[in-house]
Design a protein around this motif. Sequence first.
Motif, PDB file in Angstrom:
ATOM      1  N   TYR A  39     -55.158  -1.196 -24.661  1.00  0.00           N
ATOM      2  CA  TYR A  39     -53.962  -1.757 -23.995  1.00  0.00           C
ATOM      3  C   TYR A  39     -54.245  -2.595 -22.750  1.00  0.00           C
ATOM      4  CZ  TYR A  39     -51.106   1.107 -27.093  1.00  0.00           C
ATOM      5  OH  TYR A  39     -50.502   1.656 -28.206  1.00  0.00           O
ATOM      6  N   LYS A  40     -55.512  -2.792 -22.415  1.00  0.00           N
ATOM      7  CA  LYS A  40     -55.814  -3.598 -21.221  1.00  0.00           C
ATOM      8  C   LYS A  40     -55.233  -5.010 -21.369  1.00  0.00           C
ATOM      9  CE  LYS A  40     -60.048  -3.146 -19.437  1.00  0.00           C
ATOM     10  NZ  LYS A  40     -61.474  -3.417 -19.220  1.00  0.00           N
ATOM     11  N   ALA A  41     -55.350  -5.545 -22.565  1.00  0.00           N
ATOM     12  CA  ALA A  41     -54.847  -6.902 -22.796  1.00  0.00           C
ATOM     13  C   ALA A  41     -53.337  -6.999 -22.582  1.00  0.00           C
ATOM     14  CB  ALA A  41     -55.200  -7.340 -24.222  1.00  0.00           C
ATOM     15  N   ASP A  42     -52.649  -5.854 -22.668  1.00  0.00           N
ATOM     16  CA  ASP A  42     -51.199  -5.846 -22.414  1.00  0.00           C
ATOM     17  C   ASP A  42     -50.896  -5.615 -20.938  1.00  0.00           C
ATOM     18  OD1 ASP A  42     -50.195  -6.003 -25.198  1.00  0.00           O
ATOM     19  OD2 ASP A  42     -51.293  -4.122 -25.397  1.00  0.00           O
ATOM     20  N   GLY A  43     -51.942  -5.531 -20.120  1.00  0.00           N
ATOM     21  CA  GLY A  43     -51.730  -5.359 -18.678  1.00  0.00           C
ATOM     22  C   GLY A  43     -51.542  -3.921 -18.244  1.00  0.00           C
ATOM     23  N   VAL A  44     -51.914  -2.962 -19.106  1.00  0.00           N
ATOM     24  CA  VAL A  44     -51.745  -1.553 -18.729  1.00  0.00           C
ATOM     25  C   VAL A  44     -53.046  -1.019 -18.115  1.00  0.00           C
ATOM     26  CG1 VAL A  44     -51.078   0.758 -19.480  1.00  0.00           C
ATOM     27  CG2 VAL A  44     -50.145  -1.246 -20.661  1.00  0.00           C
ATOM     28  N   LEU A  45     -52.920  -0.476 -16.894  1.00  0.00           N
ATOM     29  CA  LEU A  45     -54.079   0.135 -16.233  1.00  0.00           C
ATOM     30  C   LEU A  45     -54.115   1.627 -16.567  1.00  0.00           C
ATOM     31  CD1 LEU A  45     -56.392   0.055 -13.981  1.00  0.00           C
ATOM     32  CD2 LEU A  45     -54.642   1.105 -12.529  1.00  0.00           C
ATOM     33  N   PHE A  46     -55.231   2.077 -17.096  1.00  0.00           N
ATOM     34  CA  PHE A  46     -55.466   3.516 -17.318  1.00  0.00           C
ATOM     35  C   PHE A  46     -56.543   3.945 -16.344  1.00  0.00           C
ATOM     36  CE2 PHE A  46     -53.709   2.027 -21.226  1.00  0.00           C
ATOM     37  CZ  PHE A  46     -52.951   3.075 -21.706  1.00  0.00           C
ATOM     38  N   LEU A  47     -56.250   4.982 -15.582  1.00  0.00           N
ATOM     39  CA  LEU A  47     -57.206   5.467 -14.600  1.00  0.00           C
ATOM     40  C   LEU A  47     -57.287   6.982 -14.708  1.00  0.00           C
ATOM     41  CD1 LEU A  47     -58.855   4.104 -12.314  1.00  0.00           C
ATOM     42  CD2 LEU A  47     -57.014   4.731 -10.748  1.00  0.00           C
ATOM     43  N   THR A  48     -58.477   7.524 -14.568  1.00  0.00           N
ATOM     44  CA  THR A  48     -58.645   8.980 -14.497  1.00  0.00           C
ATOM     45  C   THR A  48     -59.037   9.284 -13.059  1.00  0.00           C
ATOM     46  OG1 THR A  48     -59.428   8.975 -16.782  1.00  0.00           O
ATOM     47  CG2 THR A  48     -59.844  10.964 -15.507  1.00  0.00           C
ATOM     48  N   GLU A  56     -52.202   3.308  -6.059  1.00  0.00           N
ATOM     49  CA  GLU A  56     -51.583   2.067  -5.577  1.00  0.00           C
ATOM     50  C   GLU A  56     -52.612   0.943  -5.471  1.00  0.00           C
ATOM     51  OE1 GLU A  56     -48.279   1.343  -4.916  1.00  0.00           O
ATOM     52  OE2 GLU A  56     -48.006   3.236  -5.956  1.00  0.00           O
ATOM     53  N   ARG A  57     -53.814   1.291  -5.003  1.00  0.00           N
ATOM     54  CA  ARG A  57     -54.845   0.252  -4.796  1.00  0.00           C
ATOM     55  C   ARG A  57     -55.455  -0.238  -6.109  1.00  0.00           C
ATOM     56  NH1 ARG A  57     -57.053   3.895  -0.913  1.00  0.00           N
ATOM     57  NH2 ARG A  57     -58.856   4.198  -2.252  1.00  0.00           N
ATOM     58  N   ALA A  58     -55.483   0.633  -7.110  1.00  0.00           N
ATOM     59  CA  ALA A  58     -56.208   0.311  -8.351  1.00  0.00           C
ATOM     60  C   ALA A  58     -55.496  -0.786  -9.145  1.00  0.00           C
ATOM     61  CB  ALA A  58     -56.328   1.568  -9.205  1.00  0.00           C
ATOM     62  N   GLY A  59     -56.296  -1.561  -9.848  1.00  0.00           N
ATOM     63  CA  GLY A  59     -55.704  -2.613 -10.672  1.00  0.00           C
ATOM     64  C   GLY A  59     -56.682  -3.110 -11.714  1.00  0.00           C
ATOM     65  N   ILE A  60     -56.153  -3.594 -12.799  1.00  0.00           N
ATOM     66  CA  ILE A  60     -57.009  -4.155 -13.856  1.00  0.00           C
ATOM     67  C   ILE A  60     -57.820  -5.322 -13.308  1.00  0.00           C
ATOM     68  CG2 ILE A  60     -56.948  -5.483 -16.002  1.00  0.00           C
ATOM     69  CD1 ILE A  60     -54.748  -3.826 -16.974  1.00  0.00           C
ATOM     70  N   GLU A  61     -57.172  -6.129 -12.453  1.00  0.00           N
ATOM     71  CA  GLU A  61     -57.841  -7.326 -11.905  1.00  0.00           C
ATOM     72  C   GLU A  61     -59.056  -6.956 -11.057  1.00  0.00           C
ATOM     73  OE1 GLU A  61     -54.874  -6.163 -11.139  1.00  0.00           O
ATOM     74  OE2 GLU A  61     -55.008  -5.742  -9.011  1.00  0.00           O
ATOM     75  N   GLY A  98     -42.343  -1.736 -18.622  1.00  0.00           N
ATOM     76  CA  GLY A  98     -42.304  -1.546 -17.163  1.00  0.00           C
ATOM     77  C   GLY A  98     -42.933  -2.723 -16.423  1.00  0.00           C
ATOM     78  N   ARG A  99     -42.771  -2.706 -15.105  1.00  0.00           N
ATOM     79  CA  ARG A  99     -43.296  -3.796 -14.266  1.00  0.00           C
ATOM     80  C   ARG A  99     -44.741  -3.493 -13.826  1.00  0.00           C
ATOM     81  NH1 ARG A  99     -43.436  -4.185  -8.937  1.00  0.00           N
ATOM     82  NH2 ARG A  99     -42.307  -2.223  -8.739  1.00  0.00           N
ATOM     83  N   VAL A 100     -44.996  -2.243 -13.420  1.00  0.00           N
ATOM     84  CA  VAL A 100     -46.292  -1.895 -12.827  1.00  0.00           C
ATOM     85  C   VAL A 100     -47.348  -1.565 -13.881  1.00  0.00           C
ATOM     86  CG1 VAL A 100     -47.442  -0.352 -11.188  1.00  0.00           C
ATOM     87  CG2 VAL A 100     -45.069  -1.030 -10.794  1.00  0.00           C
ATOM     88  N   LYS A 101     -46.954  -0.808 -14.900  1.00  0.00           N
ATOM     89  CA  LYS A 101     -47.830  -0.468 -16.041  1.00  0.00           C
ATOM     90  C   LYS A 101     -49.106   0.264 -15.624  1.00  0.00           C
ATOM     91  CE  LYS A 101     -46.539  -4.377 -19.083  1.00  0.00           C
ATOM     92  NZ  LYS A 101     -45.608  -5.115 -18.266  1.00  0.00           N
ATOM     93  N   LYS A 102     -48.929   1.430 -14.982  1.00  0.00           N
ATOM     94  CA  LYS A 102     -50.106   2.216 -14.613  1.00  0.00           C
ATOM     95  C   LYS A 102     -49.992   3.634 -15.175  1.00  0.00           C
ATOM     96  CE  LYS A 102     -51.383  -0.199 -10.362  1.00  0.00           C
ATOM     97  NZ  LYS A 102     -51.719  -0.100  -8.929  1.00  0.00           N
ATOM     98  N   ILE A 103     -51.068   4.089 -15.795  1.00  0.00           N
ATOM     99  CA  ILE A 103     -51.114   5.436 -16.359  1.00  0.00           C
ATOM    100  C   ILE A 103     -52.315   6.158 -15.786  1.00  0.00           C
ATOM    101  CG2 ILE A 103     -51.363   6.782 -18.483  1.00  0.00           C
ATOM    102  CD1 ILE A 103     -49.852   4.704 -19.976  1.00  0.00           C
ATOM    103  N   VAL A 104     -52.083   7.356 -15.260  1.00  0.00           N
ATOM    104  CA  VAL A 104     -53.196   8.090 -14.668  1.00  0.00           C
ATOM    105  C   VAL A 104     -53.301   9.493 -15.254  1.00  0.00           C
ATOM    106  CG1 VAL A 104     -51.797   8.751 -12.663  1.00  0.00           C
ATOM    107  CG2 VAL A 104     -54.233   8.897 -12.494  1.00  0.00           C
TER     108      VAL A 104
END
Length: 256
Positions: free
Chosen positions: A171-180, A234-239, A124-130
């Motif tokens: 998976y952070k190194a793969d650009g995937v954001l995991f958020l709870t 939407e606001r959250a990001g690994i960066e 995927g492009r966004v790569k966010k899992i919550v």
Amino acid sequence: MAFFELLRQISAEATNTVIGLVRNTSATEARVIKELGQRSNIHILHGDLDNHESLKKTATIAGGNLDYLIANAGYISYWDSYDPMGKLGQDHERVELELSKLYTTNIAGNISLYTLFMPLILKGRVKKIVAISSSLSDLDSINRLGVQISPLYAIVKAGLSIMNAKFSAQYKADGVLFLTICPGMVDVGHYQDPTPEQAASLQGMMAQFKTYAPHFEGPATTERAIKDLISVLERAGIERGDGGDFVSHWGNKRWL
Ligand SMILES: NC(=O)c1ccc[n+]([C@@H]2O[C@H](COP(=O)([O-])OP(=O)(O)OC[C@H]3O[C@@H](n4cnc5c(N)ncnc54)[C@H](OP(=O)(O)O)[C@@H]3O)[C@@H](O)[C@H]2O)c1
């Protein structure tokens, strides 16, 4: 029910393709038609967190790539909703039964869900899992507010945060954001017709909430809660250093 509001808000944008995993597909499809009309961007598939094969099948059908995965489903133990640990602990067999069910659905089920959908997210492009959790499981919140009820639910939701953080570590190194995220207290029709003792337990919790947050006026509507949830996501990001974090509907550690 927050799931349907999630479906409604995300699918309101016609360019979003939304896949909803549910146990009862026909009832959900009927409700979609009745309340949302023909939204061709909604796809309802059968997915039961207690049934690995059903999730596997769904991930295969979904195929391709996925921008967001929202783990909203959860088994909520009403048995522990009104009582503290010491009282529940007197019924050892029931504690074992409820914890087993809570862990099977909310932890093992979500581990399967994440693992099976990870190849799609990685493409995927966004790569966010919550994961949707509860502030009742936050250590500081428990210690500051002193809420005693729903202890088994809180224990397992705490496990969900750890699960997310562990996936994030991998998976952070793969650009995937995991958020709870805790959506706050949301009015979904829980706590119906409590006995006087149960009502007193709930009132005790509400008083603790009010002491912590004097502005707190009670549960939010699903509409408000899902808007807040999407905004945080939407606001959250690994960066920004959000990987593996557990936050409230404000996007921080303010829980109410
Ligand atoms: N409401 C709140 O105040 C609040 C606060 C903090 C966190 N949360 C969390 O928010 C999430 C949604 O809960 P809710 O408040 O919307 O309550 P809810 O209406 O009871 O929703 C629970 C959802 O989980 C689904 N589910 C349960 N077991 C499942 C399984 N084995 N496989 C697939 N789906 C399953 C249910 O599906 P069915 O329709 O098939 O039963 C339902 O859609 C939960 O994770 C909950 O812990 C809620």
